[in-house]
Write an enzyme that holds these catalytic residues in place. Structure first.
Site, PDB file in Angstrom:
ATOM      1  N   LYS A 189      41.404  49.038  40.418  1.00  0.00           N
ATOM      2  CA  LYS A 189      42.036  49.237  41.729  1.00  0.00           C
ATOM      3  C   LYS A 189      42.154  50.695  42.124  1.00  0.00           C
ATOM      4  O   LYS A 189      42.412  51.010  43.279  1.00  0.00           O
ATOM      5  CB  LYS A 189      43.417  48.567  41.757  1.00  0.00           C
ATOM      6  CG  LYS A 189      43.300  47.058  41.812  1.00  0.00           C
ATOM      7  CD  LYS A 189      44.592  46.400  42.225  1.00  0.00           C
ATOM      8  CE  LYS A 189      44.337  44.914  42.507  1.00  0.00           C
ATOM      9  NZ  LYS A 189      45.531  44.164  42.746  1.00  0.00           N
ATOM     10  N   LYS A 224      39.622  38.745  47.381  1.00  0.00           N
ATOM     11  CA  LYS A 224      39.973  38.957  48.794  1.00  0.00           C
ATOM     12  C   LYS A 224      39.391  40.258  49.320  1.00  0.00           C
ATOM     13  O   LYS A 224      39.263  40.446  50.514  1.00  0.00           O
ATOM     14  CB  LYS A 224      41.486  38.895  48.997  1.00  0.00           C
ATOM     15  CG  LYS A 224      42.276  39.712  48.021  1.00  0.00           C
ATOM     16  CD  LYS A 224      43.612  39.054  47.725  1.00  0.00           C
ATOM     17  CE  LYS A 224      44.145  39.520  46.377  1.00  0.00           C
ATOM     18  NZ  LYS A 224      44.974  38.569  45.695  1.00  0.00           N
ATOM     19  N   LYS A 271      32.977  39.092  41.098  1.00  0.00           N
ATOM     20  CA  LYS A 271      34.015  38.063  41.146  1.00  0.00           C
ATOM     21  C   LYS A 271      34.426  37.788  42.600  1.00  0.00           C
ATOM     22  O   LYS A 271      34.524  38.726  43.392  1.00  0.00           O
ATOM     23  CB  LYS A 271      35.221  38.618  40.368  1.00  0.00           C
ATOM     24  CG  LYS A 271      36.363  37.679  40.196  1.00  0.00           C
ATOM     25  CD  LYS A 271      37.507  38.358  39.464  1.00  0.00           C
ATOM     26  CE  LYS A 271      38.316  39.255  40.371  1.00  0.00           C
ATOM     27  NZ  LYS A 271      39.601  39.697  39.820  1.00  0.00           N
TER      28      LYS A 271
END
Ligand code: TYM
Length: 358
Positions: free
Chosen positions: A136, A222, A219
């Site tokens: 992230k 969102k 993967k």
């Protein structure tokens, strides 16, 4: 139930752990972040579908980790809306609020209380090894990230350990976080005396990782690059069918399961297998000699038939927010009955005065 590494029958029996009644059923706990307007197909297959199965046998706790939702910049109105939407999708997807405990994390203050203690037990080195934090912060660097994002796995450990679950049903991307929770439980028990049950990750054998429909080596998430790669639970039938029919497939024409050579087709087969509840071998046999297009058209029908009613029910539930809030408040009260004695015992063991009564 097709789970690893723990798939034995639930046992009952007396125990002295806090938060666990005598003769209690085995327990599971899990949650999904309310960080988008809709859950996606990966959440559904990797988690929700599995949760619904576990609630038949286990004393199940499912919650909406809204405190995790503020570890990155967010809009308050969106967060509240998404918390409702996530709850509605849990119920529409099959979580039975009569049987399972459904609640919102921030309504159970014990999560924050235990989280601080878990944070103090965690080493900088082990927290720095969490791959989700690395992922992230890859783009903007760690200096731009909030401390909350770094501390997130310790909050997740508290989420889990508060309820003394035997199992945590998650997709495989959460395995490392469950592993940290296990380590922290063991560390606490070792330093301060037996308190926490050391939970097992319950990872489904198939569907633990669903891939992006446009980029089948990434993967499904969102933050997908192309909106067509992400199939949302709240998509219309038309959108769902279109996304499946335009999924990227591979060179050649043969339909077989091979993650290396045929990631696109393998992802479609895995989705079909999970949603249609058929084995991959069975599907490969059925589609022998047929074209990719046949697989996509049939899969689109299967997905729409399974998810369309979930979407419709979720939207219906969202029409009555007062009822949804009342149901979540009841869930929070029930969750606190389990969490309170755990925090009380932790306070006692680490040398705090007893928690204030409220
Ligand atoms: P989250 O919100 O990212 O994902 C929710 C669940 O969906 C699974 N999942 C997938 N499974 C298969 N294929 C995919 N492409 C896919 N994408 C997501 C995840 O593995 C997860 O099970 N940290 C957690 C939320 C959390 C939690 C907890 C979970 C907070 N506290 C305590 C369990 C117990 C998260 O961000 O999941």
């Amino acid at each position: 139930m097709g789970q690893t590494p723990h798939s034995q029958e639930p046992a009952t029996g007396a125990t002295t752990l806090p938060g666990v009644g005598e003769g209690a059923r085995e327990r599971v706990l899990s949650g999904m972040q309310p960080s988008a307007d809709s859950l996606h197909l990966g959440n559904y297959i990797g988690a929700l579908k599995n949760w619904v199965r576990t609630q038949e046998e286990y004393d199940a706790y499912f919650f909406i980790p809204d405190m995790h939702g503020i570890t990155v910049a967010h809009e308050p109105t969106d967060l509240r809306e998404r918390t409702h939407r996530t709850a509605a999708q849990y119920i529409a997807g099959g979580i039975d609020v009569g049987r399972s405990t459904l609640f919102v994390q921030s309504q159970v203050p014990e999560h924050a209380q235990l989280s601080w203690i878990m944070t103090c037990l965690t080493g900088m080195g082990e927290a720095s090894r969490m791959t989700q934090f690395k992922d992230k912060t890859r783009r903007s660097g760690t200096d731009a990230a909030g401390v909350g994002l770094f501390a997130y796995p310790m909050l997740m450990a508290a989420d889990i350990l508060l309820y003394q679950p035997h199992g945590v049903p998650v997709g495989d991307d959460q395995k490392q976080h469950v592993e940290l929770a296990r380590n922290l439980a063991q560390r606490f028990n070792h330093r301060f005396g037996e308190t926490f049950r050391v939970p097992e990750p319950f990872i489904p054998e198939s569907g633990a990782r669903i891939y992006d429909l446009q980029n089948p080596t990434a993967k499904m998430s969102k933050s997908a690059e192309s909106p067509n790669g992400l199939l949302n639970l709240l998509d219309t039938d038309k959108q769902m069918a279109k996304k499946i029919r335009s999924a990227v497939t591979d060179d050649g024409t043969e339909i077989r399961f091979d993650r290396e050579e045929k990631p696109g087709v393998s992802n479609l087969l895995a989705i079909y297998s999970a949603v249609g509840e058929r084995s991959i071998d069975d599907l490969v046999e059925e589609f022998q000699g047929r074209m990719y297009g046949h697989l996509k058209v049939e899969l689109a029908d299967v997905v729409v038939a399974a998810l369309g009613p979930v979407r419709d029910r979720a939207l219906e539930l969202l029409d009555d927010r007062a009822e949804l809030d009342a149901l979540l408040a009841r869930g929070a009260a029930k969750a606190r009955e389990t969490a309170r004695p755990v925090v009380a015992e932790v306070y006692e063991k680490i040398g705090f005065l007893p928690p204030a009564q409220d």
